[in-house]
Design a protein around this motif. Sequence first.
Motif, mmCIF file in Angstrom:
data_model
loop_
_atom_site.group_PDB
_atom_site.id
_atom_site.type_symbol
_atom_site.label_atom_id
_atom_site.label_comp_id
_atom_site.label_asym_id
_atom_site.label_seq_id
_atom_site.Cartn_x
_atom_site.Cartn_y
_atom_site.Cartn_z
ATOM 1 N N TYR A 1 7.603 3.962 -4.718
ATOM 2 C CA TYR A 1 6.795 3.658 -5.897
ATOM 3 C C TYR A 1 5.409 3.175 -5.497
ATOM 4 N N THR A 2 4.467 3.398 -6.405
ATOM 5 C CA THR A 2 3.117 2.853 -6.312
ATOM 6 C C THR A 2 2.747 2.373 -7.707
ATOM 7 N N PHE A 3 2.342 1.117 -7.795
ATOM 8 C CA PHE A 3 1.959 0.491 -9.062
ATOM 9 C C PHE A 3 0.454 0.283 -9.010
ATOM 10 N N LYS A 4 -0.269 0.877 -9.970
ATOM 11 C CA LYS A 4 -1.731 0.831 -9.958
ATOM 12 C C LYS A 4 -2.258 0.182 -11.229
ATOM 13 N N SER A 5 -3.408 -0.457 -11.086
ATOM 14 C CA SER A 5 -4.127 -0.986 -12.231
ATOM 15 C C SER A 5 -5.605 -0.942 -11.902
ATOM 16 N N ALA A 6 -6.411 -0.659 -12.887
ATOM 17 C CA ALA A 6 -7.865 -0.566 -12.723
ATOM 18 C C ALA A 6 -8.228 0.400 -11.594
ATOM 19 N N GLY A 7 -7.449 1.464 -11.447
ATOM 20 C CA GLY A 7 -7.744 2.484 -10.458
ATOM 21 C C GLY A 7 -7.398 2.143 -9.019
ATOM 22 N N ARG A 8 -6.737 1.024 -8.789
ATOM 23 C CA ARG A 8 -6.374 0.675 -7.409
ATOM 24 C C ARG A 8 -4.898 0.290 -7.327
ATOM 25 N N GLY A 9 -4.314 0.545 -6.167
ATOM 26 C CA GLY A 9 -2.913 0.216 -5.951
ATOM 27 C C GLY A 9 -2.729 -1.280 -5.795
ATOM 28 N N ILE A 10 -1.821 -1.851 -6.584
ATOM 29 C CA ILE A 10 -1.578 -3.288 -6.479
ATOM 30 C C ILE A 10 -0.199 -3.593 -5.905
ATOM 31 N N ALA A 11 0.658 -2.604 -5.841
ATOM 32 C CA ALA A 11 1.974 -2.787 -5.213
ATOM 33 C C ALA A 11 2.532 -1.417 -4.860
ATOM 34 N N SER A 12 3.236 -1.350 -3.742
ATOM 35 C CA SER A 12 3.909 -0.115 -3.363
ATOM 36 C C SER A 12 5.093 -0.470 -2.478
#
Length: 151
Positions: A62-73
Amino acid sequence: MAQLLDKAKNFVAEKIANIPKPEASVTDVDLKHFNHDSVEYHAKVSVDNPYSHSIPICEISYTFKSAGRGIASGTIPDPGSLKGNDKTMLEVPVKVPYGILVSLAKDIGAYWDIDYELELGLTIDLPVIGNFTIPLSQKGEIKLPTLSDIF
């Protein structure tokens, strides 16, 4: 001889392409809990297995993104298997450090929520075909915990 070999390859490729494959969808992403250093969200994934026997899941990435950037993976190795001729509900925990959420605070505004995009790769081991990855994506808006949630 080359034509015969090409026809055989095309026949096999066509048969494999028409084999039914499991289908999956992200049904929900919710705040599960939080601790002193991170917030944990859980993505609920529904997977429909068309086969009469169970199929092992190799991994979930998984990759969790917000505001165009990855915040968790991350990757969850060997999370179990899919039940035969049934829907299986999977929960994918996504842990986001507070430090990253604080850096997103300028984008949050007065509503205390963030826009997110969750990308999942569900890798399963199909007979004859081998490892097969089902790509999933979910966009939405999620609330951050407030002080009243913590206390």
